[in-house]
Design an enzyme around this catalytic site. Structure first.
Site, mmCIF file in Angstrom:
data_model
loop_
_atom_site.group_PDB
_atom_site.id
_atom_site.type_symbol
_atom_site.label_atom_id
_atom_site.label_comp_id
_atom_site.label_asym_id
_atom_site.label_seq_id
_atom_site.Cartn_x
_atom_site.Cartn_y
_atom_site.Cartn_z
ATOM 1 C CE LYS A 22 30.056 40.475 40.372
ATOM 2 N NZ LYS A 22 30.193 41.053 39.803
ATOM 3 C CG ASN A 23 33.950 41.619 41.642
ATOM 4 O OD1 ASN A 23 33.717 41.113 40.340
ATOM 5 N ND2 ASN A 23 33.631 42.361 42.104
ATOM 6 N NE ARG A 93 32.863 47.955 33.518
ATOM 7 C CZ ARG A 93 33.362 48.603 32.799
ATOM 8 N NH1 ARG A 93 32.698 49.266 32.181
ATOM 9 N NH2 ARG A 93 34.447 48.985 32.737
ATOM 10 C CB CYS A 117 28.399 50.206 34.552
ATOM 11 S SG CYS A 117 26.774 49.307 35.175
ATOM 12 N NE ARG A 122 32.739 49.971 35.809
ATOM 13 C CZ ARG A 122 32.258 48.904 36.427
ATOM 14 N NH1 ARG A 122 30.838 48.818 36.420
ATOM 15 N NH2 ARG A 122 32.717 47.656 37.270
ATOM 16 N N PRO A 123 35.590 54.119 32.091
ATOM 17 C CG PRO A 123 37.171 56.024 32.334
ATOM 18 C CD PRO A 123 36.420 55.088 33.020
ATOM 19 C CB ILE A 124 39.180 50.103 29.375
ATOM 20 C CG1 ILE A 124 39.029 50.265 27.764
ATOM 21 C CG2 ILE A 124 37.932 49.894 30.295
ATOM 22 C CD1 ILE A 124 38.604 48.980 27.162
ATOM 23 C CG ASP A 125 42.092 55.586 31.155
ATOM 24 O OD1 ASP A 125 41.192 55.299 31.597
ATOM 25 O OD2 ASP A 125 42.445 56.413 31.685
ATOM 26 C CD GLN A 126 45.486 54.581 33.830
ATOM 27 O OE1 GLN A 126 46.411 54.056 34.520
ATOM 28 N NE2 GLN A 126 45.583 55.673 33.541
ATOM 29 C CG ASP A 305 31.828 46.525 44.117
ATOM 30 O OD1 ASP A 305 32.498 45.194 43.994
ATOM 31 O OD2 ASP A 305 31.892 47.909 44.211
ATOM 32 C CB ILE A 327 35.831 54.143 44.287
ATOM 33 C CG1 ILE A 327 36.337 53.628 45.241
ATOM 34 C CG2 ILE A 327 36.037 53.065 42.635
ATOM 35 C CD1 ILE A 327 37.945 53.866 45.627
ATOM 36 N NE ARG A 397 25.659 41.864 36.067
ATOM 37 C CZ ARG A 397 26.356 42.715 35.569
ATOM 38 N NH1 ARG A 397 25.767 43.823 35.617
ATOM 39 N NH2 ARG A 397 27.456 42.634 35.387
HETATM 40 C C1 EPZ Z 1 35.774 46.018 39.625
HETATM 41 O O1 EPZ Z 1 35.159 46.819 38.874
HETATM 42 C C2 EPZ Z 1 35.083 45.493 40.306
HETATM 43 N N1 EPZ Z 1 33.967 44.507 38.551
HETATM 44 C C3 EPZ Z 1 33.662 45.860 40.639
HETATM 45 O O2 EPZ Z 1 32.879 44.745 41.473
HETATM 46 C C4 EPZ Z 1 33.952 47.502 41.869
HETATM 47 O O3 EPZ Z 1 33.212 48.197 42.160
HETATM 48 C C5 EPZ Z 1 35.166 47.850 41.395
HETATM 49 O O4 EPZ Z 1 36.249 46.418 40.627
HETATM 50 C C6 EPZ Z 1 36.281 48.815 42.174
HETATM 51 O O5 EPZ Z 1 36.540 48.472 43.276
HETATM 52 C C7 EPZ Z 1 34.894 43.243 38.891
HETATM 53 O O6 EPZ Z 1 35.634 43.428 39.619
HETATM 54 C C8 EPZ Z 1 34.235 42.476 37.929
HETATM 55 P P1 EPZ Z 1 38.097 49.796 38.650
HETATM 56 P P2 EPZ Z 1 36.573 47.756 37.786
HETATM 57 O O7 EPZ Z 1 38.607 49.544 37.948
HETATM 58 O O8 EPZ Z 1 37.607 46.925 37.496
HETATM 59 C C9 EPZ Z 1 38.266 53.668 36.962
HETATM 60 C C10 EPZ Z 1 30.094 44.294 41.593
HETATM 61 O O9 EPZ Z 1 29.589 45.191 41.820
HETATM 62 N N2 EPZ Z 1 39.372 53.355 35.801
HETATM 63 O O10 EPZ Z 1 38.785 49.427 40.277
HETATM 64 O O11 EPZ Z 1 36.138 48.091 36.363
HETATM 65 C C11 EPZ Z 1 37.112 54.138 37.075
HETATM 66 O O12 EPZ Z 1 36.432 54.711 36.184
HETATM 67 C C12 EPZ Z 1 31.471 45.773 40.760
HETATM 68 O O13 EPZ Z 1 30.444 43.795 41.298
HETATM 69 C C13 EPZ Z 1 39.733 54.564 34.616
HETATM 70 O O14 EPZ Z 1 39.468 55.557 34.673
HETATM 71 O O15 EPZ Z 1 36.928 48.526 38.679
HETATM 72 C C14 EPZ Z 1 36.311 54.029 38.646
HETATM 73 O O16 EPZ Z 1 36.255 55.475 38.924
HETATM 74 C C15 EPZ Z 1 30.184 46.728 40.177
HETATM 75 N N3 EPZ Z 1 40.569 54.107 33.722
HETATM 76 C C16 EPZ Z 1 37.449 53.800 38.891
HETATM 77 O O17 EPZ Z 1 38.884 53.751 38.097
HETATM 78 C C17 EPZ Z 1 40.502 52.611 33.753
HETATM 79 O O18 EPZ Z 1 40.874 52.387 32.594
HETATM 80 C C18 EPZ Z 1 38.140 51.705 40.510
HETATM 81 O O19 EPZ Z 1 38.013 51.438 39.242
HETATM 82 C C19 EPZ Z 1 40.065 51.932 35.043
HETATM 83 C C20 EPZ Z 1 39.407 52.178 35.884
#
Ligand code: EPZ
Length: 428
Positions: A22-23, A93, A117, A122-126, A305, A327, A397
Site C-alpha cells: 500500500k505505502n 493523508r 492522525c 504528523r506535521p509536513i514541515d520537512q 507499523d 517514531i 484501508r
Molecule cells: C509513512 O507515514 C507511512 N504511511 C506510515 O504507515 C508509517 O507509519 C510511517 O511512514 C513511518 O514508517 C504511508 O506511507 C502512506 P513519516 P509518514 O513522515 O510518511 C515526523 C500505515 O499504517 N515528521 O516517516 O506520514 C512524523 O510526525 C501508516 O500504513 C515530521 O515531524 O511518516 C513522525 O513522527 C501509518 N515532519 C516521523 O516524522 C514531517 O514533515 C515519521 O513520519 C514529516 C514527518
C-alpha cells in the site's frame, strides 16, 4: 458500520498470498501523473486507501482506467486542475503526494493540509522545507498548502527528521527540476526504493534510494511504462505475527524476505520458527512465546507499523515485555482494547510494559486505527471464544480481503454490517 465476529482459539495454518505494498503504491500512483503518456501499474492492493487516491487523481483530470482489481492505467496529459480538495486528504493523508507530483510536473499545486492522525501530530514541515529548497514559494492558508514555482532548481537538502513521506514527496518534486538534487538523512524503507525504481522506469535519474543519501538529476520529460508494485512488508509481518500468536503454521507467498528481516529476527527471539525461501516465508510455533523488548526504528529497524501487532502476541508471552515507540507520539491507542481481554499493560510516555498472561478472554474491541485494528484481530483470533472487532473500515484501508485470507487459514471470522441503531436505555 462494519465489524468482524471472531470465534478464536484455533491454530491457523495454510498458505496466504501477500498483496502489493500500500505505502509504495500510494507514492507510485501519485508519481504516475507526472508523465503525459500512459503508465500501467500492476500488483496494486485492492484496498480503500488506493481507491480513494485514484478518485483524487481522476478528480484533477487525469485519465484513470481500472484494468482489473490489481491493475490500473493512468495518463496525466489531461490534468486540468492542481487543487486537491479536503475531502480526499481527510480520507487519506497520502493524497499529499500529489503536492510533490504536481509541483514537479506543473510548478503549481494546492493541497488541503492533512490533519494529525490517531498516532500523532504528523506535521509536513520537512516536505515543505524540501519544496522551498527547490525554489518553490510555499504558503499555508485556510487549511491548504499552496506550492508554486516558475522554475524548480536542484538543491542540497538535509532532512531534520527521517521521513518516509517527505523523502517521497521531495524526490518527485526534484525528478524534473533543473540540475542535481541531493537529499540527505532520507528514509530507506522498501517503499522508498520502489517509488525511486518506478520513477526511473519512467526515465527519471534517481540514485541511492535505500541509502542515507539520494541523488537526483532532473530530466525534461518522463515517459510511460508498465510497473509492478513490490509485496507489502507490513501485511506480511501481520500474518507472521498471526502464525506466532495462534501457535499455527503459515506459509506466506509473494514476499521479499530481505524486507522482513527485523520482523523475522524478533519472532525468532520470542520463540517462533521462521524459514525463509526465495519469495516466501514460513512461520510456525507450537508453544507459548517468551517476552522480549521491541524498539521501533526507521528501516531497517523494527517497523513502527508492526508495533501494535507485536503487543498482541507479547500480551500472551511468558514474562515481562517492553515496547518502545520512537517514531510516533501516540501509537498505543489499542492498549485499552487489549486490557478488555485481560492484558496487563502499563504505558508511560513512549514505552508500554506488558506482563504476559496465560489466557486472554474474548471481548468487544473497537478499532482506533489501521495497524491497531490488525493487532486486535490477531488478539481475538488467539483468544478462545467470541470476540467482536468493530470499525473495521480502518483495517480495510490497508489489508485486502483480510477476512477471506484469514478464513482460508482456518479462522472462524464473519464480516457483519451493523446499522448503528439507538441504544435502548435499559435503565429507563
Ligand atoms: C509513512 O507515514 C507511512 N504511511 C506510515 O504507515 C508509517 O507509519 C510511517 O511512514 C513511518 O514508517 C504511508 O506511507 C502512506 P513519516 P509518514 O513522515 O510518511 C515526523 C500505515 O499504517 N515528521 O516517516 O506520514 C512524523 O510526525 C501508516 O500504513 C515530521 O515531524 O511518516 C513522525 O513522527 C501509518 N515532519 C516521523 O516524522 C514531517 O514533515 C515519521 O513520519 C514529516 C514527518
Amino acid at each position: 458500520m462494519e465489524q468482524y465476529v471472531i470465534y478464536g482459539g484455533k491454530s491457523l495454518a495454510g498458505e496466504v498470498t501477500i498483496s502489493g505494498a500500500k505505502n509504495a503504491a500510494l507514492g507510485i500512483l501519485a508519481g504516475a501523473i507526472m508523465c503525459d503518456e500512459t503508465v500501467t501499474i500492476e500488483n496494486l492492493p485492492d484496498v480503500s486507501d488506493i481507491n480513494v487516491l485514484l478518485e483524487a487523481i481522476s478528480a484533477i483530470g487525469a485519465v484513470v482506467e481500472r484494468v482489473d482489481r490489481h491493475t490500473v492505467r493512468i495518463n496525466g496529459s489531461t490534468i486540468h486542475s492542481e487543487l486537491v480538495d479536503y475531502d480526499y486528504i481527510q480520507k487519506i493523508r497520502a493524497s499529499y503526494y500529489l503536492l510533490g507530483a504536481l509541483l514537479g510536473k506543473r510548478g503549481n499545486a494546492t493541497v488541503a493540509l492533512p490533519g494529525g492522525c490517531d498516532i500523532g501530530a504528523r506535521p509536513i514541515d520537512q516536505h515543505l522545507k524540501g519544496f522551498r529548497a527547490l525554489g518553490a514559494t510555499v504558503t499555508t492558508e485556510n487549511g491548504f498548502v499552496h506550492a508554486k514555482a516558475n522554475h524548480l532548481k536542484g538543491s542540497h537538502i538535509f532532512l531534520d527528521i527521517v521521513s518516509v513521506g517527505a523523502t517521497i514527496n521531495i524526490m518527485m518534486a526534484a525528478a524534473m527540476a533543473e540540475g542535481q538534487t541531493i537529499i540527505e538523512n532520507v528514509a530507506k524503507e522498501p517503499h522508498i526504493v520502489d517509488v525511486a525504481n518506478f520513477l526511473n522506469s519512467l526515465g527519471a535519474n534517481i540514485k541511492g534510494a535505500g541509502t542515507d543519501v539520494i541523488r537526483i538529476r532532473g530530466v525534461q520529460k518522463l515517459h510511460g511504462n508498465t510497473y509492478s508494485i513490490i509485496p507489502d512488508q507490513i501485511e506480511a509481518g501481520t500474518f507472521m505475527c498471526l502464525a506466532a500468536a495462534t501457535r499455527g503454521d503459515i506459509l506466506l507467498k509473494n514476499v521479499i524476505p530481505k524486507h522482513l528481516e527485523a520482523i523475522s529476527a524478533k519472532l525468532v527471539e520470542v520463540g517462533a520458527e521462521v524459514n525463509e525461501y526465495d519469495d516466501s516465508v514460513r512461520v510456525c510455533c507450537s508453544h507459548r512465546l517468551t517476552g522480549s523488548t521491541v524498539k521501533t526504528r526507521v528501516y531497517p529497524g523494527f517497523p513502527t507499523d508492526m508495533q501494535p501487532q507485536m503487543a498482541a502476541i507479547l500480551m500472551l508471552a511468558e514474562g515481562t515485555s517492553y515496547i518502545h515507540e520512537t517514531i510516533f507520539e501516540s501509537r498505543f491507542k489499542y492498549v485499552g482494547e487489549l486490557r478488555k481481554m485481560g492484558a496487563v499493560i502499563k504505558v508511560e510516555s513512549s514505552v508500554a510494559m506488558i506482563e504476559g498472561i496465560e489466557k486472554s478472554s474474548p471481548a468487544i474491541l473497537k478499532t482506533p486505527d489501521l495497524r491497531a485494528g490488525a493487532a486486535l484481530t490477531i488478539a481475538a483470533l488467539a483468544t478462545e471464544g467470541k470476540s467482536t472487532v468493530t470499525d473495521i473500515e480502518y483495517i480495510e484501508r490497508g489489508y485486502e480481503n483480510f477476512d477471506e485470507k484469514l478464513r482460508a487459514l482456518g479462522a472462524t471470522i464473519e464480516r457483519q454490517t451493523v446499522t448503528p441503531g439507538r441504544r435502548k436505555n435499559k435503565f429507563a
